[in-house]
Scaffold this motif. Structure first.
Motif, PDB file in Angstrom:
ATOM      1  N   GLU A 164       0.859  -1.179   0.000  1.00  0.00           N
ATOM      2  CA  GLU A 164       0.000   0.000   0.000  1.00  0.00           C
ATOM      3  C   GLU A 164       0.900   1.235   0.000  1.00  0.00           C
ATOM      4  OE1 GLU A 164      -2.784  -0.190   3.195  1.00  0.00           O
ATOM      5  OE2 GLU A 164      -3.718  -2.040   2.458  1.00  0.00           O
ATOM      6  N   GLY A 166      -0.251   4.744  -0.405  1.00  0.00           N
ATOM      7  CA  GLY A 166      -0.763   6.015   0.074  1.00  0.00           C
ATOM      8  C   GLY A 166      -1.559   6.804  -0.954  1.00  0.00           C
ATOM      9  N   ASP A 167      -1.757   8.094  -0.630  1.00  0.00           N
ATOM     10  CA  ASP A 167      -2.613   8.979  -1.418  1.00  0.00           C
ATOM     11  C   ASP A 167      -1.799  10.030  -2.167  1.00  0.00           C
ATOM     12  OD1 ASP A 167      -4.912   7.677  -0.444  1.00  0.00           O
ATOM     13  OD2 ASP A 167      -4.942   8.958   1.344  1.00  0.00           O
ATOM     14  N   HIS A 241      -5.246   8.061  -5.434  1.00  0.00           N
ATOM     15  CA  HIS A 241      -5.455   7.862  -3.992  1.00  0.00           C
ATOM     16  C   HIS A 241      -5.607   6.369  -3.696  1.00  0.00           C
ATOM     17  CE1 HIS A 241      -5.930  12.151  -3.312  1.00  0.00           C
ATOM     18  NE2 HIS A 241      -6.763  12.192  -4.347  1.00  0.00           N
ATOM     19  N   SER A 263       4.678  11.758  -4.295  1.00  0.00           N
ATOM     20  CA  SER A 263       3.305  12.203  -4.032  1.00  0.00           C
ATOM     21  C   SER A 263       3.323  13.676  -3.664  1.00  0.00           C
ATOM     22  CB  SER A 263       2.675  11.381  -2.904  1.00  0.00           C
ATOM     23  OG  SER A 263       3.410  11.544  -1.692  1.00  0.00           O
ATOM     24  N   LYS A 265       1.921  16.778  -1.286  1.00  0.00           N
ATOM     25  CA  LYS A 265       1.363  17.030   0.049  1.00  0.00           C
ATOM     26  C   LYS A 265       1.293  18.528   0.294  1.00  0.00           C
ATOM     27  CE  LYS A 265       3.210  12.756   2.055  1.00  0.00           C
ATOM     28  NZ  LYS A 265       4.057  12.179   3.128  1.00  0.00           N
TER      29      LYS A 265
END
Length: 267
Positions: A164, A166-167, A241, A263, A265
């Motif tokens: 996994e 993340g977004d 996402h 990513s 942020k």
């Protein structure tokens, strides 16, 4: 903001009351006769950029060795080659945050560098022209989301990848070997389909051959360049996402293999 660092010593620069869009790590790299020392292995330079907003918990913008950071930001882009290109007797590594980071009030940004001399071939750190400096590049813009890079280790000996990630994911890169181009590497490669999943039912599953062809075309403006690491996902219209990756390797991964995520942020 700028600071002089030393080879072989971990040191930190504190940055305050500034708006920036990039940091530069400027390495003077000469051998004994004051000629250029070539890059050997940038895994010998550890770099961390960490933000503390007015006493809150610290947030890593990136943290790892220099080659994985450059790979996370620039894999399969001409900027990766430009970042490694010598300039006179120096190598100037620019890390562009692709946004504006505004530091005000009690905000602090910490850039920590530990540059090992083995990063460059036959480097003579006793020469005055061998040095490490760091700079910030200022911006007149307003605060915006910035690009962050995070590395996910593939456990030593693993063949199956199920992670996994993340977004707000813009790019996912499989860095399976930092010592050789992907095509000629003797280390693990993908054995079959590579699947990237995301929220909203997103699924992209490509055979490894198609993924390799896609990466070749990413360098259409510089066709002689090798594919060093495979970009397995790159957002075009919107970030992803709930990103996940599933894949299988041809052999066990070594301890330095990484899945690197870029990513955005708003921090």
């Amino acid at each position: 903001m700028k600071k002089l660092f030393r080879y072989g010593v971990e040191e930190t620069m504190k940055i305050e009351n500034e708006s920036i869009y990039a940091v530069v790590i400027d390495c003077g790299t000469v051998i004994t006769n004051d000629t250029l020392a070539a890059i050997n292995d940038l895994r010998h330079i550890d770099v961390q950029l960490q933000l503390v907003r007015n006493g809150q918990d610290p947030v890593d913008i990136f943290n790892g060795h220099l080659d994985e950071i450059l790979t996370g930001y620039y894999a399969q882009e001409v900027e990766y080659l430009l970042a490694k290109k010598p300039f006179g007797l120096t190598h100037k590594f620019t890390i562009d945050l692709d946004g504006v980071l505004v530091l005000s009030g009690g905000d602090k940004l910490f850039l920590t560098i530990d540059a090992g001399e083995a990063a460059f071939t036959n480097l003579d750190i006793a020469r005055p022209l061998s040095y490490v400096k760091a700079y910030t590049l200022p911006s007149n813009g307003v605060q915006s989301p910035i690009a962050c890079v995070k590395s996910h280790s593939i456990n030593n000996g693993d063949i199956d990848i199920d992670m996994e990630l993340g977004d707000n994911v813009q790019k996912i890169t499989a860095a399976l070997d930092f010592t050789a181009p992907y095509a000629t590497s003797a280390k693990a490669k993908f054995s079959n389909n590579v699947t990237v999943l995301g929220d909203g039912g997103y699924e992209r599953s490509l055979p490894k051959e198609a993924l390799e062809a896609e990466n070749i075309m990413m360098f259409d403006d510089n066709p002689e360049s090798d594919v060093n690491q495979l970009v397995v996902f790159k957002a075009k219209d919107r970030v992803l996402h709930g990103a996940k990756i599933k894949a299988r390797l041809t052999q066990a991964a070594d301890g330095l293999a990484r899945i690197i995520v870029k990513s955005y942020k708003n921090i």
